[in-house]
Design a protein around this motif. Structure first.
Motif, PDB file in Angstrom:
ATOM      1  N   SER A  23      31.482  29.421  35.972  1.00  0.00           N
ATOM      2  CA  SER A  23      31.318  30.975  35.667  1.00  0.00           C
ATOM      3  C   SER A  23      32.127  31.574  36.705  1.00  0.00           C
ATOM      4  CB  SER A  23      30.041  31.399  35.705  1.00  0.00           C
ATOM      5  OG  SER A  23      29.182  30.770  34.464  1.00  0.00           O
ATOM      6  N   ILE A  24      32.785  32.614  36.479  1.00  0.00           N
ATOM      7  CA  ILE A  24      33.401  33.514  37.363  1.00  0.00           C
ATOM      8  C   ILE A  24      32.270  34.680  37.635  1.00  0.00           C
ATOM      9  CG2 ILE A  24      35.254  35.043  38.280  1.00  0.00           C
ATOM     10  CD1 ILE A  24      35.980  32.279  37.999  1.00  0.00           C
ATOM     11  N   VAL A  25      31.777  34.948  38.851  1.00  0.00           N
ATOM     12  CA  VAL A  25      30.656  35.900  38.988  1.00  0.00           C
ATOM     13  C   VAL A  25      30.996  36.914  40.142  1.00  0.00           C
ATOM     14  CG1 VAL A  25      28.054  36.025  39.460  1.00  0.00           C
ATOM     15  CG2 VAL A  25      28.902  34.007  38.168  1.00  0.00           C
ATOM     16  N   TYR A  26      30.556  38.180  39.776  1.00  0.00           N
ATOM     17  CA  TYR A  26      30.851  39.310  40.747  1.00  0.00           C
ATOM     18  C   TYR A  26      29.358  39.824  40.853  1.00  0.00           C
ATOM     19  CZ  TYR A  26      31.597  43.571  42.897  1.00  0.00           C
ATOM     20  OH  TYR A  26      31.444  44.739  43.871  1.00  0.00           O
ATOM     21  N   ALA A  84      28.489  28.217  39.233  1.00  0.00           N
ATOM     22  CA  ALA A  84      29.560  29.080  39.117  1.00  0.00           C
ATOM     23  C   ALA A  84      30.892  28.597  39.947  1.00  0.00           C
ATOM     24  CB  ALA A  84      29.231  30.273  39.819  1.00  0.00           C
ATOM     25  N   ALA A  85      31.918  28.903  39.316  1.00  0.00           N
ATOM     26  CA  ALA A  85      33.371  28.451  39.966  1.00  0.00           C
ATOM     27  C   ALA A  85      33.614  29.304  41.280  1.00  0.00           C
ATOM     28  CB  ALA A  85      34.138  28.348  38.981  1.00  0.00           C
ATOM     29  N   VAL A  86      33.439  30.698  41.022  1.00  0.00           N
ATOM     30  CA  VAL A  86      33.782  31.460  42.056  1.00  0.00           C
ATOM     31  C   VAL A  86      32.573  32.713  42.038  1.00  0.00           C
ATOM     32  CG1 VAL A  86      35.643  33.425  42.861  1.00  0.00           C
ATOM     33  CG2 VAL A  86      36.239  31.447  41.636  1.00  0.00           C
ATOM     34  N   VAL A  87      32.095  32.956  43.417  1.00  0.00           N
ATOM     35  CA  VAL A  87      31.168  34.078  43.372  1.00  0.00           C
ATOM     36  C   VAL A  87      31.359  34.963  44.436  1.00  0.00           C
ATOM     37  CG1 VAL A  87      28.764  34.353  43.997  1.00  0.00           C
ATOM     38  CG2 VAL A  87      29.124  32.119  43.053  1.00  0.00           C
ATOM     39  N   MET A  88      31.674  36.196  43.852  1.00  0.00           N
ATOM     40  CA  MET A  88      32.148  37.296  44.653  1.00  0.00           C
ATOM     41  C   MET A  88      31.113  38.337  44.983  1.00  0.00           C
ATOM     42  SD  MET A  88      35.785  38.122  42.633  1.00  0.00           S
ATOM     43  CE  MET A  88      34.945  37.384  41.173  1.00  0.00           C
ATOM     44  N   VAL A  89      31.066  38.942  46.212  1.00  0.00           N
ATOM     45  CA  VAL A  89      30.053  39.908  46.651  1.00  0.00           C
ATOM     46  C   VAL A  89      30.749  41.058  47.242  1.00  0.00           C
ATOM     47  CG1 VAL A  89      27.994  40.188  48.256  1.00  0.00           C
ATOM     48  CG2 VAL A  89      28.363  37.912  46.970  1.00  0.00           C
ATOM     49  N   CYS A  99      30.585  37.250  34.443  1.00  0.00           N
ATOM     50  CA  CYS A  99      29.322  37.540  34.612  1.00  0.00           C
ATOM     51  C   CYS A  99      29.115  38.539  35.861  1.00  0.00           C
ATOM     52  CB  CYS A  99      28.295  36.332  35.315  1.00  0.00           C
ATOM     53  SG  CYS A  99      28.306  34.837  34.234  1.00  0.00           S
ATOM     54  N   ALA A 100      28.327  39.768  35.503  1.00  0.00           N
ATOM     55  CA  ALA A 100      28.298  40.541  36.519  1.00  0.00           C
ATOM     56  C   ALA A 100      26.739  40.818  36.870  1.00  0.00           C
ATOM     57  CB  ALA A 100      28.934  42.073  36.197  1.00  0.00           C
ATOM     58  N   ILE A 101      26.259  41.253  38.203  1.00  0.00           N
ATOM     59  CA  ILE A 101      25.073  41.309  38.674  1.00  0.00           C
ATOM     60  C   ILE A 101      25.123  42.655  39.458  1.00  0.00           C
ATOM     61  CG2 ILE A 101      23.060  40.129  39.863  1.00  0.00           C
ATOM     62  CD1 ILE A 101      24.304  37.575  39.294  1.00  0.00           C
ATOM     63  N   ASP A 102      24.187  43.672  39.201  1.00  0.00           N
ATOM     64  CA  ASP A 102      24.056  44.635  39.957  1.00  0.00           C
ATOM     65  C   ASP A 102      22.837  44.543  40.670  1.00  0.00           C
ATOM     66  OD1 ASP A 102      23.312  47.280  40.984  1.00  0.00           O
ATOM     67  OD2 ASP A 102      23.138  48.219  38.960  1.00  0.00           O
ATOM     68  N   ALA A 103      22.958  44.167  42.096  1.00  0.00           N
ATOM     69  CA  ALA A 103      21.917  44.072  43.198  1.00  0.00           C
ATOM     70  C   ALA A 103      21.784  45.245  44.075  1.00  0.00           C
ATOM     71  CB  ALA A 103      22.014  42.886  43.920  1.00  0.00           C
TER      72      ALA A 103
END
Ligand code: ZN
Ligand code: ZN
Length: 396
Positions: A188-191, A211-216, A258-262
């Motif tokens: 997964s490509i994740v932000y 996940a393949a890429v995890v951006m923050v 995939c996007a995650i609102d933290a």
């Protein structure tokens, strides 16, 4: 005389460690209960969601004893407790759950129907969550103990890993829930929006899920630098208001799986002003068609400090049509900790998930809590862990 001390909310911007009552085998309405245990608190963390209260952004009243992230040792148990013994070291899910209602039976312990007369869902030391006394303290009572508590299999091993295991009470399962609900998996490509402790826990969760890429993304340079140090792609939001373009520079595409609102409702825009819906709108923009958005960030029903009248009651200016057009899924709500904490405990005990280093855990004494709150509020790139009896320092 009471032997208990705890962190008490005194009003916006003010907390103090005070003598508080010893815990009792009683529900918030005063009923005697036998399904509870009393814990000597081994570790208890300061959380971003505590900050919302301490900033005066909720209807929390002065006198509230704070603290919902609790790990402890059983020192007394009620006559109905069958599975736990005095001396057990246990993780306390921040959700107070009865284990008997429809939601608990479906593993949805974040919205237990019986522990809070005013709405679904209970928690320790939190406004509108049922009046359960908080655990940023030396001692605390935990109800429905057999159902709620996760016992660590080995006491010595638990104390060796306590800086990691303390994250099981909230932020690790919270971040993990965000990642699972956003659909993170192999390749997964994740932000992740927000490089605070929950954002980092979500990023670590996406990574362990494959996940393949995890951006923050964040505006806070210190937090971004830490995120990069622990292996994530840092996205500096102060550089541009075109998030898709910054993501494309890393992955070659301006959309993610995939996007995650933290971040939650105290979100800020590029202009610096508060824009409570900006992160949700950005998530819809950058998530691919048919993608999912996990929202572990906190949104409230009442916000006395909101920027406008609608937001004061939790109504936000969402560009919902965009999400609908892209057939996206939105996943809200507090994590049901019990659904995830055992597997995450095993990942920690077997050295697969160094969460304390990832969130930059810093241990301080209970008496220093006010200083921890202040520093965290200023955006320090740390997760403060309180050590009420000096047990963590002794174990180190
Ligand atoms: Zn928390
Ligand atoms: Zn329940």
């Amino acid at each position: 005389m009471s032997r208990n001390r705890g962190v008490v909310y005194l009003g916006p911007g003010r907390v103090e460690v005070q003598d508080i009552e010893d815990p009792k085998f009683a529900a918030p309405d005063g009923r005697r209960i036998e399904h509870a245990v009393i814990l000597k608190v081994v570790s208890t963390n300061i959380c971003g969601s505590d900050q919302h209260m301490v900033r005066g952004r909720t209807t929390a009243e002065a006198g509230l004893v704070l603290g919902h992230e609790i790990t402890g040792e059983v020192i007394e148990k009620g006559s109905d407790v069958e599975m736990l013994e005095v001396g057990d070291i246990v993780s306390v899910p921040f959700n107070v759950a009865c284990g008997r209602c429809r939601c608990c039976k479906g593993q949805d312990t974040g919205v237990c129907l019986t522990v809070n007369p005013s709405r679904a869902g209970g928690a320790y030391g939190y406004v509108d969550m049922g009046g359960w006394i908080g655990g940023q303290a030396r001692y605390v009572m935990v109800p429905y103990a057999d159902f709620n508590l996760l016992k660590f299999p080995d006491r010595d091993r638990a104390m060796e890993k306590i800086r990691d295991l303390t994250m099981l009470s909230d932020i690790l399962p919270t971040g993990f829930h965000g990642a699972v609900r956003a659909g993170a998996g192999v390749g997964s490509i994740v932000y992740v929006a927000g490089a605070g402790p929950v954002g980092l826990a979500a990023a670590a969760s996406a990574r362990i899920l494959g996940a393949a890429v995890v951006m923050v993304g964040d505006f806070n340079k210190e937090r971004l630098a830490h995120a990069a140090r622990v292996g994530f792609e840092a996205v500096d939001l102060s550089k541009s208001d075109r998030l898709g373009d910054m993501i494309a520079e890393i992955t070659g595409s301006n959309e993610v799986d995939c996007a995650i609102d933290a971040v939650g409702f105290e979100a800020r825009g590029h202009s610096g002003g508060e824009q409570p819906a900006i992160v949700l709108n950005q998530m819809m923009e950058i998530t691919r068609a048919a993608g999912s958005i996990g929202i572990p960030g906190l949104y409230v029903t009442e916000d006395p400090g909101a920027v406008d009248a609608a937001a004061r009651h939790g109504s936000l200016s969402l560009r919902f049509g965009l999400g609908w057009a892209k057939a996206q899924s939105f996943h809200t709500g507090q994590t049901p900790v019990l659904k995830y904490n055992r597997q995450l405990m095993q990942a920690i005990l077997h050295d697969r998930l160094p969460i304390a280093d990832i969130v930059n855990a810093r241990v301080i004494s209970l008496e220093d809590a006010a200083r921890g709150y202040e520093s965290f509020d200023q955006g320090a790139a740390v997760k403060y862990v309180l050590d009420p009896h000096g047990d963590i320092s002794k174990a180190a």
